[in-house]
Design an enzyme around this catalytic site. Structure first.
Site, PDB file in Angstrom:
ATOM      1  CD  GLU A   1       5.638  -7.926  -9.040  1.00 18.63           C
ATOM      2  OE1 GLU A   1       4.320  -8.162  -9.733  1.00 18.63           O
ATOM      3  OE2 GLU A   1       5.749  -6.899  -8.839  1.00 18.63           O
TER       4      GLU A   1
ATOM      5  CG  HIS B   1       7.924 -26.268 -24.662  1.00 24.55           C
ATOM      6  ND1 HIS B   1       7.925 -27.985 -25.363  1.00 24.55           N
ATOM      7  CD2 HIS B   1       9.139 -27.082 -23.062  1.00 24.55           C
ATOM      8  CE1 HIS B   1       8.706 -28.818 -24.947  1.00 24.55           C
ATOM      9  NE2 HIS B   1       9.518 -28.462 -23.334  1.00 24.55           N
TER      10      HIS B   1
ATOM     11  CE  LYS C   1      -0.644   1.319  -4.976  1.00 26.79           C
ATOM     12  NZ  LYS C   1       0.557   0.891  -5.135  1.00 26.79           N
TER      13      LYS C   1
ATOM     14  CB  CYS D   1       0.779   8.358  11.395  1.00 30.58           C
ATOM     15  SG  CYS D   1      -0.483   6.746  11.345  1.00 30.58           S
TER      16      CYS D   1
ATOM     17  CE  LYS E   1       5.603  -3.115 -10.289  1.00 32.89           C
ATOM     18  NZ  LYS E   1       5.091  -4.091  -9.275  1.00 32.89           N
TER      19      LYS E   1
ATOM     20  CG  ASN F   1       4.573   8.529  12.157  1.00 31.63           C
ATOM     21  OD1 ASN F   1       3.937   7.537  10.956  1.00 31.63           O
ATOM     22  ND2 ASN F   1       5.063   8.631  11.260  1.00 31.63           N
ATOM     23  N   GLY F   2       4.119   5.562  13.928  1.00 30.67           N
ATOM     24  CA  GLY F   2       5.282   4.322  13.931  1.00 30.67           C
ATOM     25  C   GLY F   2       4.232   2.994  14.663  1.00 30.67           C
TER      26      GLY F   2
ATOM     27  CD1 TRP G   1      -1.386   2.770   7.096  1.00 36.08           C
ATOM     28  CD2 TRP G   1      -2.166   4.088   5.577  1.00 36.08           C
ATOM     29  NE1 TRP G   1      -1.381   1.902   6.369  1.00 36.08           N
ATOM     30  CE2 TRP G   1      -2.418   2.155   5.474  1.00 36.08           C
ATOM     31  CE3 TRP G   1      -3.349   4.483   4.776  1.00 36.08           C
ATOM     32  CZ2 TRP G   1      -2.798   2.379   4.393  1.00 36.08           C
ATOM     33  CZ3 TRP G   1      -3.856   4.141   3.345  1.00 36.08           C
ATOM     34  CH2 TRP G   1      -3.415   2.705   3.263  1.00 36.08           C
TER      35      TRP G   1
ATOM     36  NE  ARG H   1       2.984  11.413   6.464  1.00 40.37           N
ATOM     37  CZ  ARG H   1       4.775  10.959   6.858  1.00 40.37           C
ATOM     38  NH1 ARG H   1       5.583  11.553   5.996  1.00 40.37           N
ATOM     39  NH2 ARG H   1       4.281   9.887   7.617  1.00 40.37           N
TER      40      ARG H   1
ATOM     41  CD  GLU I   1       2.362  -2.837 -12.618  1.00 41.57           C
ATOM     42  OE1 GLU I   1       3.569  -3.005 -12.604  1.00 41.57           O
ATOM     43  OE2 GLU I   1       1.003  -2.451 -12.187  1.00 41.57           O
TER      44      GLU I   1
HETATM   45  C1  G6P Z   1      -3.410  -2.693 -10.160  1.00 43.75           C
HETATM   46  C2  G6P Z   1      -3.046  -2.674  -9.509  1.00 43.75           C
HETATM   47  C3  G6P Z   1      -2.051  -3.470  -9.166  1.00 43.75           C
HETATM   48  C4  G6P Z   1      -1.969  -4.498  -8.476  1.00 43.75           C
HETATM   49  C5  G6P Z   1      -3.254  -5.166  -8.373  1.00 43.75           C
HETATM   50  C6  G6P Z   1      -4.042  -5.771  -7.861  1.00 43.75           C
HETATM   51  O1  G6P Z   1      -3.296  -3.378 -11.298  1.00 43.75           O
HETATM   52  O2  G6P Z   1      -1.744  -1.438 -10.278  1.00 43.75           O
HETATM   53  O3  G6P Z   1      -0.556  -3.201  -8.524  1.00 43.75           O
HETATM   54  O4  G6P Z   1      -0.899  -5.893  -7.524  1.00 43.75           O
HETATM   55  O5  G6P Z   1      -3.877  -3.898  -8.777  1.00 43.75           O
HETATM   56  O6  G6P Z   1      -4.589  -5.168  -6.306  1.00 43.75           O
HETATM   57  P1  G6P Z   1      -4.795  -5.504  -5.127  1.00 43.75           P
HETATM   58  O7  G6P Z   1      -4.964  -4.161  -3.976  1.00 43.75           O
HETATM   59  O8  G6P Z   1      -5.658  -6.028  -4.754  1.00 43.75           O
HETATM   60  O9  G6P Z   1      -3.534  -5.954  -4.273  1.00 43.75           O
END
Ligand code: G6P
Length: 608
Positions: A481, A504, A603, A2, A485, A101-102, A75, A27, A488
């Protein structure tokens, strides 16, 4: 997230408020509104959708005359993105308008109290309680009324308050949510971030938590929480609009990494009441929970890895078998799933095509779906049987950070709540876990602070053609993860392996200088992982370990160590992932990559 704006002066407020709201669009938001005090009292215009739509509706503000007003981009958190839920909210007597906001953590009990007194509510928001409290406490003096109202609120809030009885006056209140006052000549402003202010003034007053301010065209008076007037310095804004959007950070990803303590707090705090985890949206009885003989977690990308990391806590605390399956696999796997399966669907966007399809497939077989989602009103949130929102706020960088950690936070709450109800979590263990849960936002901040050496480490590792990430159990989930990262955003080949699997096959790839990131935050298995560190070092690897602060053993084994604060092993992924995020970020930065918009990635993946 927000955004709020406020203006008082001699010009028409509406067009300035709309301009300010446009500056806050970055935002992320789903509805917008303004309230302006004119000759006929307060007039509110609000819509679900874009600020542009609000401009059309109000003829760029010309249809809402008046020189004092407040505005908001929302939001959605409590309640869907609808016209009624949009801010500003107006009191029933039409004399008070509020933007917020919050999150008001005690809104449910306040709403109950006000309803019992005959107050009518018109939205599903937590914010609406504020405007009715203002009407209830109205003592003729706006400052006193605001103070009495604020004293009833728990949670985080930046508020803008407009009262029909005080033309030209605005009140702004800050508690754990940003709020900046803009100092003009013959006019004054407030906003939730400087982007909305920089076009009008470069002079700002930064409110601190617990402080509030009275703005008139002639001046700004700031008070502490007891109502005593205080002197605040005027600071010069040096950011341009682009720098301001990112909060002064070079990238949204770094900003979002830094937002994690607040985001995790927003996910957890409203769900902890008097030492109990309260999940109103998934309020099953112990008998109903006992119906489940299996938990299946499904998701894609980092959301799937959040599931991999949290499955240990879920299994350990509920003693129900848990498996995590990629949504793209599960949908075609002819899975053995029925009405005794609890399907946990994790998604930041709530719109990922494979995740939606896997959920449909499992529900058609009788499973009931609990969604853990960030975007309110998204397809997954609407389709699931129950939805727990993560309340992370909008995530703009493609690579998720606060999306992932808030998913973990909600999954930990779920594991504790289910374990407790099922009677499989004794009081002592529950108390220890609760203690860690309460400290999580602070511990995440500590983890960020302990990572000051990461930029220097990134210089060491950035030109490696390939990196390996290893760990066992919860640490392995973090390694998954971590490698994702790195891939990506830095485009460096990165592989994650369960440390015990190295020999292995993968160990054949370890050469002189190959970087191996070893996650060592699972104390029970640390010696095992150290034996793998010894193996790769013997083949020339450079080892960067992530371990709990105070772990001396690791220092003698690894080439470099990044520490995180100590926490219960089951919750450790939420801290151990912080160095992974920062390492990927600084390596990518070192290599000049487009961090917020990595190539080939989206995204939200809405196609199969
Ligand atoms: C895309 C994004 C990732 C995300 C994945 C799943 O690959 O780049 O960051 O983890 O989708 O998206 P979701 O919105 O379902 O968490």
């Amino acid at each position: 997230m927000c955004g709020i704006v406020g203006f008082t002066g001699t010009q028409q407020a509406a067009s300035l408020l709309l301009e300010g709201l446009k500056k806050l669009e970055y935002r992320g938001y789903d509805s917008a509104g303004i309230a302006v005090l004119g000759d006929g009292g307060i007039r509110v215009e609000k819509i679900s959708g874009k600020v542009e739509k609000l401009c059309e509706k109000t003829m760029d503000g010309a249809a809402v005359p008046g020189s004092t007003g407040i505005g908001h981009t929302r939001w959605a958190t409590h309640g869907a993105p609808t016209d009624l839920n949009a801010h500003p909210h107006l009191s029933n007597d039409g004399r008070w308008a509020v933007v917020h906001n919050g999150i008001i953590e005690n809104y449910a009990s306040l709403r109950e109290e006000l309803t019992a007194r005959g107050c009518a509510f018109h939205s599903e928001t937590d914010t609406e309680v504020i405007v009715h409290l203002l009407e209830y406490y109205d003592a003729g003096d706006v400052k006193t009324t605001v103070m009495k109202t604020v004293a009833r609120l728990e949670g985080s809030y930046a508020l803008g308050v407009l009262c029909a009885d005080k033309p030209g006056t605005l009140f702004a209140v800050r508690e754990s949510s940003p709020l900046i006052l803009g100092v003009g000549v013959g006019e004054n402003y407030f906003a939730s971030d400087v982007t909305a202010l920089v076009s009008y003034t470069k002079n700002a007053i930064y409110l601190d938590d617990g402080e509030f301010a009275e703005l008139t065209p002639e001046g700004i008076t700031v008070y502490d929480c007891s109502g005593k007037q205080i002197e605040k310095p005027i600071s010069r804004i040096t950011w341009d609009v682009e720098a301001a959007e990112k909060g002064g950070y070079a990238h949204f990803m770094l900003k979002e990494i830094m937002e994690q303590p607040a985001a995790v707090r927003a996910a957890i705090a409203p769900r902890l009441r008097d030492g109990e985890v309260v999940l109103e949206e998934f309020d099953l009885t112990p008998e109903e929970l006992r119906e489940f003989n299996k938990i299946v977690i499904t998701a894609c990308g980092s959301a799937y890895y959040a599931g991999c990391a949290a499955r240990y806590a879920l299994e350990s605390l509920t003693r129900i078998p848990v498996e995590a399956v990629l949504a793209s696999e599960l949908r075609y796997a002819d899975p053995i799933i029925d009405e005794h399966t609890l399907l946990i669907v994790i998604s930041q966007s709530g719109e990922t095509a494979d995740t939606i399809a896997a959920m449909k497939e499992c529900r058609s077989r009788g499973a009931r779906a609990l969604a853990i989602v960030n975007v309110v009103g998204s397809t997954i949130a609407k389709t699931a049987d129950w939805t727990l929102y993560t309340w992370a706020g909008p995530e703009i960088a493609v690579a998720t950070t606060k999306g992932y950690t808030t998913q973990l936070a909600v999954l930990f709450l779920l594991a504790m709540s289910m374990g407790r109800k099922l009677g499989r979590l004794d009081d002592d263990r529950y108390a220890l876990l609760l203690y860690d849960l309460l400290r999580l936002p602070k511990l995440i901040q500590n983890a960020i602070d302990l990572n000051h050496a990461v930029p220097a480490l990134a210089k060491k590792y950035h030109d490696s053609p390939s990196l390996f990430f290893i760990g066992r159990n919860t640490d392995w989930a973090v390694a998954l993860e971590g490698a994702l990262k790195m891939k990506e955003i830095s485009y460096i080949h990165a592989e994650s392996y369960a440390a015990g699997e190295l020999k292995h096959g993968t160990i054949a790839l370890i050469e002189e200088g190959t970087p191996v990131v070893a996650v060592c935050c699972n104390e029970a298995l640390e010696d095992k992982t150290i034996s793998n560190i010894v193996e790769v070092k013997a083949r020339g690897a450079r080892v960067l370990a992530v371990a709990f602060r105070g772990d001396r053993k690791i220092v003698s084994q690894a080439n470099d160590v990044i520490f995180i604060p100590k926490i219960n092993t089951l919750f450790s992924p939420i801290l151990a992932v912080i160095p992974m995020q920062l390492l990927a970020y600084y390596v990518a930065k070192e290599n000049g990559c487009d961090i917020d918009k990595p190539k080939n990635l989206a995204k939200s993946v809405t196609v199969e």
